[in-house]
Design a protein around this motif. Structure first.
Motif, PDB file in Angstrom:
ATOM      1  N   THR A  47     -13.738 -10.138  26.852  1.00 44.58           N
ATOM      2  CA  THR A  47     -15.121 -10.473  27.204  1.00 44.58           C
ATOM      3  C   THR A  47     -15.460 -11.815  26.567  1.00 44.58           C
ATOM      4  N   ASP A  48     -16.620 -12.352  26.921  1.00 39.73           N
ATOM      5  CA  ASP A  48     -17.048 -13.615  26.314  1.00 39.73           C
ATOM      6  C   ASP A  48     -17.208 -13.485  24.799  1.00 39.73           C
ATOM      7  N   ILE A  49     -17.712 -12.360  24.346  1.00 41.28           N
ATOM      8  CA  ILE A  49     -17.870 -12.161  22.900  1.00 41.28           C
ATOM      9  C   ILE A  49     -16.503 -12.113  22.225  1.00 41.28           C
ATOM     10  N   GLN A  50     -15.537 -11.465  22.857  1.00 45.00           N
ATOM     11  CA  GLN A  50     -14.188 -11.426  22.287  1.00 45.00           C
ATOM     12  C   GLN A  50     -13.550 -12.812  22.269  1.00 45.00           C
ATOM     13  N   TRP A  51     -13.784 -13.607  23.333  1.00 47.97           N
ATOM     14  CA  TRP A  51     -13.259 -14.978  23.337  1.00 47.97           C
ATOM     15  C   TRP A  51     -13.904 -15.800  22.233  1.00 47.97           C
ATOM     16  N   ALA A  52     -15.213 -15.678  22.097  1.00 47.39           N
ATOM     17  CA  ALA A  52     -15.916 -16.436  21.058  1.00 47.39           C
ATOM     18  C   ALA A  52     -15.398 -16.063  19.676  1.00 47.39           C
ATOM     19  N   ALA A  53     -15.220 -14.768  19.424  1.00 51.89           N
ATOM     20  CA  ALA A  53     -14.708 -14.318  18.129  1.00 51.89           C
ATOM     21  C   ALA A  53     -13.266 -14.800  17.919  1.00 51.89           C
ATOM     22  N   THR A  54     -12.459 -14.714  18.956  1.00 51.98           N
ATOM     23  CA  THR A  54     -11.067 -15.166  18.871  1.00 51.98           C
ATOM     24  C   THR A  54     -11.009 -16.651  18.549  1.00 51.98           C
ATOM     25  N   LEU A  55     -11.807 -17.442  19.243  1.00 54.24           N
ATOM     26  CA  LEU A  55     -11.813 -18.883  19.002  1.00 54.24           C
ATOM     27  C   LEU A  55     -12.346 -19.215  17.613  1.00 54.24           C
ATOM     28  N   GLY A  56     -13.367 -18.494  17.169  1.00 52.26           N
ATOM     29  CA  GLY A  56     -13.869 -18.701  15.810  1.00 52.26           C
ATOM     30  C   GLY A  56     -12.798 -18.425  14.769  1.00 52.26           C
ATOM     31  N   LEU A  57     -12.075 -17.326  14.946  1.00 52.31           N
ATOM     32  CA  LEU A  57     -10.980 -16.997  14.022  1.00 52.31           C
ATOM     33  C   LEU A  57      -9.851 -18.010  14.121  1.00 52.31           C
ATOM     34  N   MET A  58      -9.577 -18.493  15.335  1.00 50.66           N
ATOM     35  CA  MET A  58      -8.515 -19.492  15.501  1.00 50.66           C
ATOM     36  C   MET A  58      -8.884 -20.819  14.846  1.00 50.66           C
ATOM     37  N   VAL A  59     -10.147 -21.196  14.910  1.00 45.67           N
ATOM     38  CA  VAL A  59     -10.573 -22.426  14.236  1.00 45.67           C
ATOM     39  C   VAL A  59     -10.364 -22.276  12.727  1.00 45.67           C
ATOM     40  N   LEU A  60     -10.801 -21.160  12.177  1.00 47.82           N
ATOM     41  CA  LEU A  60     -10.640 -20.939  10.728  1.00 47.82           C
ATOM     42  C   LEU A  60      -9.165 -20.810  10.345  1.00 47.82           C
ATOM     43  N   GLY A  61      -8.418 -20.020  11.111  1.00 47.15           N
ATOM     44  CA  GLY A  61      -6.995 -19.858  10.830  1.00 47.15           C
ATOM     45  C   GLY A  61      -6.220 -21.149  11.043  1.00 47.15           C
ATOM     46  N   GLY A  62      -6.587 -21.905  12.073  1.00 42.61           N
ATOM     47  CA  GLY A  62      -5.932 -23.179  12.338  1.00 42.61           C
ATOM     48  C   GLY A  62      -6.225 -24.191  11.243  1.00 42.61           C
ATOM     49  N   TRP A  63      -7.446 -24.165  10.737  1.00 43.29           N
ATOM     50  CA  TRP A  63      -7.840 -25.051   9.638  1.00 43.29           C
ATOM     51  C   TRP A  63      -6.957 -24.783   8.417  1.00 43.29           C
ATOM     52  N   TRP A  64      -6.836 -23.492   8.054  1.00 45.45           N
ATOM     53  CA  TRP A  64      -5.981 -23.106   6.929  1.00 45.45           C
ATOM     54  C   TRP A  64      -4.522 -23.498   7.189  1.00 45.45           C
ATOM     55  N   ALA A  65      -4.019 -23.160   8.371  1.00 42.36           N
ATOM     56  CA  ALA A  65      -2.613 -23.443   8.699  1.00 42.36           C
ATOM     57  C   ALA A  65      -2.339 -24.944   8.703  1.00 42.36           C
ATOM     58  N   ALA A  66      -3.281 -25.726   9.212  1.00 40.17           N
ATOM     59  CA  ALA A  66      -3.112 -27.182   9.220  1.00 40.17           C
ATOM     60  C   ALA A  66      -3.086 -27.732   7.800  1.00 40.17           C
ATOM     61  N   GLU A  67      -3.939 -27.192   6.941  1.00 44.35           N
ATOM     62  CA  GLU A  67      -3.965 -27.656   5.542  1.00 44.35           C
ATOM     63  C   GLU A  67      -2.633 -27.387   4.852  1.00 44.35           C
ATOM     64  N   VAL A  68      -2.132 -26.177   4.968  1.00 47.53           N
ATOM     65  CA  VAL A  68      -0.878 -25.806   4.312  1.00 47.53           C
ATOM     66  C   VAL A  68       0.291 -26.596   4.903  1.00 47.53           C
ATOM     67  N   THR A  69       0.352 -26.671   6.229  1.00 50.13           N
ATOM     68  CA  THR A  69       1.490 -27.316   6.889  1.00 50.13           C
ATOM     69  C   THR A  69       1.505 -28.817   6.641  1.00 50.13           C
ATOM     70  N   ALA A  70       0.354 -29.461   6.697  1.00 47.41           N
ATOM     71  CA  ALA A  70       0.301 -30.901   6.414  1.00 47.41           C
ATOM     72  C   ALA A  70       0.780 -31.176   4.990  1.00 47.41           C
ATOM     73  N   LEU A  71       0.352 -30.352   4.049  1.00 44.00           N
ATOM     74  CA  LEU A  71       0.785 -30.528   2.665  1.00 44.00           C
ATOM     75  C   LEU A  71       2.302 -30.322   2.534  1.00 44.00           C
ATOM     76  N   HIS A  72       2.813 -29.277   3.174  1.00 45.34           N
ATOM     77  CA  HIS A  72       4.248 -29.000   3.092  1.00 45.34           C
ATOM     78  C   HIS A  72       5.078 -30.064   3.813  1.00 45.34           C
ATOM     79  N   MET A  73       4.510 -30.662   4.850  1.00 47.05           N
ATOM     80  CA  MET A  73       5.218 -31.740   5.546  1.00 47.05           C
ATOM     81  C   MET A  73       5.092 -33.056   4.786  1.00 47.05           C
ATOM     82  N   GLY A  74       4.053 -33.172   3.968  1.00 53.97           N
ATOM     83  CA  GLY A  74       3.835 -34.404   3.221  1.00 53.97           C
ATOM     84  C   GLY A  74       3.231 -35.509   4.070  1.00 53.97           C
ATOM     85  N   ILE A  75       2.582 -35.129   5.175  1.00 51.04           N
ATOM     86  CA  ILE A  75       1.943 -36.087   6.083  1.00 51.04           C
ATOM     87  C   ILE A  75       0.523 -35.582   6.323  1.00 51.04           C
ATOM     88  N   ALA A  76      -0.465 -36.437   6.139  1.00 50.43           N
ATOM     89  CA  ALA A  76      -1.866 -36.007   6.214  1.00 50.43           C
ATOM     90  C   ALA A  76      -2.264 -35.478   7.593  1.00 50.43           C
TER      91      ALA A  76
END
Length: 172
Positions: free
Chosen positions: A59-88
């Motif tokens: 549903t639209d609510i499920q998509w909105a929740a999924t995207l909200g979680l993906m933004v937060l999870g992607g933010w965390w994953a990008a932070e960790v991965t950029a640091l581990h790659m050594g490239i900002a």
């Protein structure tokens, strides 16, 4: 916080599987592409969206929740991965493209294949060429840590907004 080791310019399967954040940030492997990882990640995002839309039928609510979680999870994953790659802001991180194309497709649907292809092309234009305001968003948050990782996500969200604006004008 800055890395204390040489940068990983070309991540491989071993790097992808070394940490859950790498798997997320590198788009389940789509970011490992040697050529145009952002485009490959966006294509993967398009395909994954259609698969989820067909199998899960959220549903639209499920998509909105999924995207909200993906933004937060992607933010965390990008932070960790950029640091581990050594490239900002490594181009191999594609979770930002995946989240953005999902946002575009969710808000622009229903549309057929050619409408989706136009949305894909528009998003890739805004993400790659970085006209204003995407250029502004790309330059706003730089570096390592949470601020830099937000910058990785933010410019693609602005590119998604620009894409949706063009689609809205085109439709109306």
């Amino acid at each position: 916080m800055t890395p204390a080791f040489p940068p990983i310019v070309r991540p491989d399967l071993r790097f992808l599987l070394a940490h859950p954040a790498h798997f997320i940030a590198l788009g389940a492997g789509s970011g490992l592409s040697r050529k145009a990882p952002g485009t490959v990640g966006t294509l993967w995002g398009w395909a994954a969206f259609l698969l989820l839309q067909t199998l899960w039928q959220p549903t639209d609510i499920q998509w909105a929740a999924t995207l909200g979680l993906m933004v937060l999870g992607g933010w965390w994953a990008a932070e960790v991965t950029a640091l581990h790659m050594g490239i900002a802001d490594p181009g191999h991180i594609v979770i930002d493209e995946i989240v953005a194309i999902w946002l575009v497709l969710w808000l622009a649907m229903p549309m057929g294949f050619w409408g989706q292809a136009a949305a894909f092309a528009l998003f890739r234009f805004f993400d790659a060429a970085k006209p204003q305001p995407v250029r502004w968003a790309d330059r706003l948050f730089k570096g390592f840590g949470a601020r830099g990782a937000w910058g990785i996500m933010f410019d693609d969200l602005v590119a998604a907004f620009c894409t949706l604006l063009v689609i809205a004008v085109w439709r109306f």
